[in-house]
Design a protein around this motif. Structure first.
Motif, PDB file in Angstrom:
ATOM      1  N   VAL A  48       0.835  -1.206   0.000  1.00 26.37           N
ATOM      2  CA  VAL A  48       0.000   0.000   0.000  1.00 26.37           C
ATOM      3  C   VAL A  48       0.865   1.250   0.000  1.00 26.37           C
ATOM      4  O   VAL A  48       0.548   2.264  -0.658  1.00 26.37           O
ATOM      5  CB  VAL A  48      -0.958  -0.022   1.209  1.00 26.37           C
ATOM      6  N   GLU A  49       1.985   1.193   0.700  1.00 28.79           N
ATOM      7  CA  GLU A  49       2.872   2.354   0.748  1.00 28.79           C
ATOM      8  C   GLU A  49       3.465   2.647  -0.625  1.00 28.79           C
ATOM      9  O   GLU A  49       3.681   3.807  -0.996  1.00 28.79           O
ATOM     10  CB  GLU A  49       3.989   2.103   1.758  1.00 28.79           C
ATOM     11  N   HIS A  73      -4.111  -4.097  -2.790  1.00 27.83           N
ATOM     12  CA  HIS A  73      -3.000  -3.273  -2.308  1.00 27.83           C
ATOM     13  C   HIS A  73      -2.694  -2.163  -3.311  1.00 27.83           C
ATOM     14  O   HIS A  73      -1.559  -1.665  -3.360  1.00 27.83           O
ATOM     15  CB  HIS A  73      -1.729  -4.110  -2.106  1.00 27.83           C
ATOM     16  N   CYS A  74      -3.667  -1.733  -4.107  1.00 28.17           N
ATOM     17  CA  CYS A  74      -3.409  -0.805  -5.207  1.00 28.17           C
ATOM     18  C   CYS A  74      -4.291   0.439  -5.075  1.00 28.17           C
ATOM     19  O   CYS A  74      -5.481   0.353  -4.732  1.00 28.17           O
ATOM     20  CB  CYS A  74      -3.677  -1.501  -6.540  1.00 28.17           C
ATOM     21  N   TRP A  97      -6.186 -11.554   2.178  1.00 30.83           N
ATOM     22  CA  TRP A  97      -7.173 -11.791   3.229  1.00 30.83           C
ATOM     23  C   TRP A  97      -7.137 -10.666   4.265  1.00 30.83           C
ATOM     24  O   TRP A  97      -8.181 -10.184   4.706  1.00 30.83           O
ATOM     25  CB  TRP A  97      -6.892 -13.137   3.887  1.00 30.83           C
ATOM     26  N   VAL A  98      -5.935 -10.237   4.653  1.00 30.79           N
ATOM     27  CA  VAL A  98      -5.799  -9.146   5.622  1.00 30.79           C
ATOM     28  C   VAL A  98      -6.397  -7.857   5.066  1.00 30.79           C
ATOM     29  O   VAL A  98      -7.116  -7.122   5.766  1.00 30.79           O
ATOM     30  CB  VAL A  98      -4.314  -8.953   5.986  1.00 30.79           C
ATOM     31  N   ALA A  99      -6.131  -7.578   3.785  1.00 25.63           N
ATOM     32  CA  ALA A  99      -6.644  -6.344   3.193  1.00 25.63           C
ATOM     33  C   ALA A  99      -8.168  -6.332   3.165  1.00 25.63           C
ATOM     34  O   ALA A  99      -8.799  -5.325   3.516  1.00 25.63           O
ATOM     35  CB  ALA A  99      -6.084  -6.188   1.777  1.00 25.63           C
ATOM     36  N   VAL A 100      -8.788  -7.463   2.758  1.00 24.92           N
ATOM     37  CA  VAL A 100     -10.249  -7.520   2.689  1.00 24.92           C
ATOM     38  C   VAL A 100     -10.848  -7.501   4.084  1.00 24.92           C
ATOM     39  O   VAL A 100     -11.816  -6.773   4.355  1.00 24.92           O
ATOM     40  CB  VAL A 100     -10.694  -8.769   1.909  1.00 24.92           C
ATOM     41  N   ARG A 101     -10.268  -8.305   4.966  1.00 22.40           N
ATOM     42  CA  ARG A 101     -10.870  -8.485   6.295  1.00 22.40           C
ATOM     43  C   ARG A 101     -10.775  -7.231   7.151  1.00 22.40           C
ATOM     44  O   ARG A 101     -11.738  -6.879   7.856  1.00 22.40           O
ATOM     45  CB  ARG A 101     -10.167  -9.666   7.009  1.00 22.40           C
ATOM     46  N   TYR A 102      -9.654  -6.545   7.111  1.00 26.30           N
ATOM     47  CA  TYR A 102      -9.431  -5.445   8.049  1.00 26.30           C
ATOM     48  C   TYR A 102      -9.528  -4.060   7.411  1.00 26.30           C
ATOM     49  O   TYR A 102      -9.916  -3.098   8.071  1.00 26.30           O
ATOM     50  CB  TYR A 102      -8.069  -5.599   8.727  1.00 26.30           C
TER      51      TYR A 102
END
Length: 647
Positions: free
Chosen positions: A502-503, A567-568, A608-613
């Protein structure tokens, strides 16, 4: 080179052959009383003879003798004396049971299914014994040489599918219990060593410096010197008002090991060598010292299959002051303590000591013996738990768990009351070789990080897990902690990977409350992008892409996997994408059950982390639950993975 053992054969050195006229002994012979006798000679050189003439049902004796000989003979599967005794016990149980039935099958041809069913359903034996007896008889009668000797319906009853009855394996000790047991065994062994070395030193002074001894010490040294030379322990004077048994035992213990010394010594051997009790009882005196650093010997490991009983081990000796902490040092110390008794009884076993022969009606040198050369069952006389409970500072078990609250103590109507009361005070530790082996195996597995192939020492990895690690509560708790920490580390690594991406590429844009073009335009999108997003023209697998032709990092057309969209900065998410995102999470959850945790987190964890959190957290829980209750679309994982590569 000798003609026996390793190196006795090879090119130009043919194997030994029996002399001319040699005839192998018959598997079944006629005994002195006229009954049939089956002889047993085990791989450990223990022997026994079983006389069927002592059993009822003489019409069964020829068949049972042949079946028993095939089972425990030179080509049979039973290679230990205890195993042969077990096979013989089952034969006796069958004949005694059939003798009491009516009508009694006097010959094997009269046996019926009802007889076998009744034997299997005996009410006076435990389910485990019934299961073991049926399995043993099935193995005895299954040999091809006995085909047709039993009626078909009776053999079918023996050959039925039995419900396995397994005894619950015993767990190991907690860390505190194992430390207390080790300290107690080491302290008592150190006292034994000091006692016997003091006696040896007294004998040495008598021979090399008698003038340095006072009168009382000289008299005691003369008695010990006579014992050391002859092996005979004297009896007390008739006028002494002492127990002759205790007096002789106390005197003998100044120079020899006794039964009461066996418990702490064998416990310490089990703890230091990490071997089971059977192997320790059969330790040989024959060994080889390797450069004063290690000792090499051949140990017996039973139940390893035919011709796999013997294993060469190398144990570290360590410095002299650490002999109670290293397996090689403790083994050599055992040989030192038992040297005199071994010389008197002429045994090749490492475990030899003096026993008071009053009950066995032996005296003199015959009071020195190697008990485990005859039967391993002599180990029951060591009474490990009694030693732990009666020593000056008893070895105590951990206190019981904290009592439950009144609410937790409420029983269901179907619950049975507990028969044994829960102890409230400190209780002595129950000591067994099995629990010690379980504890040391669990400790070694933890030290090696839980890697079973590396942790397996005297068993396979499968046996190590099933019989030693799985029933141990402390190991299960440790494994759960390790798994929890590993999962936390894997999730954190996925979070870090998502944050790093993401950065570099920017954060996805989530618009939870807009669907129409005007609402999307009010949320900050350009008119054209708002119209295309509302019409679905920008949709990808699970989200939408604002500018597919210009990747945030490269500036060129995007060629990344759809999983990288999360992540985009070009990623757009609205309420219409929510069902597909939940479907993706369900698909990833199913994959997690079918592949390893490590591979799953590496492959799908960041998405999974990106969608979930990061994405679902922008929607209200009520909205997510409402969509989740509806039928969800397919996960569409075949868009990011070739179907044949899916686990």
């Amino acid at each position: 080179m000798t003609r026996r053992g390793r190196g006795s054969t090879g090119p130009g050195r043919p194997s030994n052959l029996p002399s001319d006229g040699y005839e192998a002994p018959a598997p079944v012979r006629e005994g002195p009383s006229g009954g049939l006798v089956v002889d047993f000679h085990g791989d450990d050189n223990r022997r026994a003879s079983y006389d069927l003439g002592t059993l009822p049902m003489p019409g069964w004796h020829p068949l049972l003798a042949e079946a028993l000989a095939l089972r425990i003979g030179s080509s049979g599967d039973i290679r230990t004396l205890s195993g042969a005794d077990g096979s013989w016990r089952v034969v006796g149980s069958l004949t005694r049971f059939l003798a009491k039935t009516f009508p009694s099958p006097t010959v094997p041809g009269d046996l019926t299914r009802a007889h076998v069913d009744a034997f299997h359903a005996r009410p006076d034996v435990s389910p485990r014994t019934r299961y073991d007896d049926m399995c043993e008889l099935r193995l005895q009668f299954a040999d091809r040489h006995l085909d047709g000797r039993l009626p078909a319906d009776a053999w079918d009853a023996f050959n039925r599918r039995l419900k396995r009855v397994d005894s619950e394996p015993a767990g190991g000790y907690s860390h505190g219990e194992l430390d207390r047991l080790t300290a107690a065994a080491r302290a008592d062994t150190a006292r034994i060593v000091r006692r016997i070395r003091a006696g040896e030193q007294l004998v040495h002074q008598l021979h090399h410096g008698p003038g340095e001894l006072d009168r009382r010490s000289r008299e005691r040294a003369e008695v010990l010197a006579a014992m050391a030379a002859t092996g005979e322990v004297p009896w007390p004077d008739p006028g002494r008002s002492v127990s002759q048994y205790s007096w002789r035992g106390e005197l003998a213990s100044q120079l020899f090991l006794t039964w009461r010394d066996m418990a702490p010594l064998m416990v310490l051997l089990a703890l230091v060598t990490e071997r089971n009790g059977e192997t320790l009882k059969e330790l040989p005196a024959k060994h080889r010292v390797l450069e004063d650093r290690a000792v090499e010997l051949v140990v017996v490991k039973r139940r390893h299959g035919t011709k796999k009983w013997f294993e060469t081990v190398t144990w570290e000796i360590g410095p002299k002051e650490r002999e109670l902490h290293t397996p090689g040092g403790l083994y050599l110390l055992l040989l030192e303590l038992t040297a005199r008794s071994r010389g008197f009884c002429g045994s090749s076993s490492a475990v030899c000591f003096w026993r008071n022969g009053f009950k066995q009606q032996v005296a003199g040198r015959d009071e020195h013996w190697a008990p485990f050369e005859l039967k391993l069952r002599h180990g029951s006389s060591m009474k490990l738990s009694e030693w732990a409970a009666t020593r000056p500072k008893p070895v105590l078990a951990d206190p019981p768990p904290t009592p439950k609250t009144k609410k937790e103590q409420v029983r269901k109507p179907t619950d049975r009351p507990t028969e044994e009361p829960v102890p409230t005070g400190p209780t002595p530790l129950k000591v067994t070789f099995n629990r010690i082996k379980t504890s040391v195996d669990a400790r070694r597995t933890k030290q090696l990080g839980g890697h079973l192939p590396s942790s397996a020492k005297s068993n396979t990895a499968q046996v190590l897990f099933k019989n030693y690690l799985k029933p141990d509560e402390a190991t299960r708790e440790w494994a759960e902690e390790v798994m929890t920490e590993a999962l936390a580390d894997a999730e954190q690594a996925a979070r870090d990977a998502h944050a790093a991406a993401v950065e570099r590429r920017g954060e996805p844009t989530v618009i939870p409350d807009a669907e129409s073009p005007q609402q999307l335009q009010d949320a900050g999108l350009s008119p054209q992008t708002a119209r295309e997003l509302a019409g679905g023209d920008l949709d990808t697998a699970w989200t939408a892409c604002e500018d597919h032709d210009h990747h945030p990092e490269t500036g060129s057309a995007c060629g990344d996997s759809f999983l990288a969209c999360f992540h985009c900065g070009n990623c757009l998410v609205t309420r219409t994408h929510l069902p597909r995102l939940l479907g993706l999470l369900n698909g990833l959850g199913m994959l997690r059950q079918r592949m390893s945790e490590d591979a799953w987190w590496r492959r799908y964890g960041p998405a999974w982390v990106a969608v979930r959190y990061d994405i679902l957290s922008k929607f209200t829980p009520e909205e997510v639950d409402k969509v989740r209750r509806q039928p969800l679309p397919d996960a569409l994982l075949d868009l990011v993975e070739a179907p044949w590569e899916l686990p």
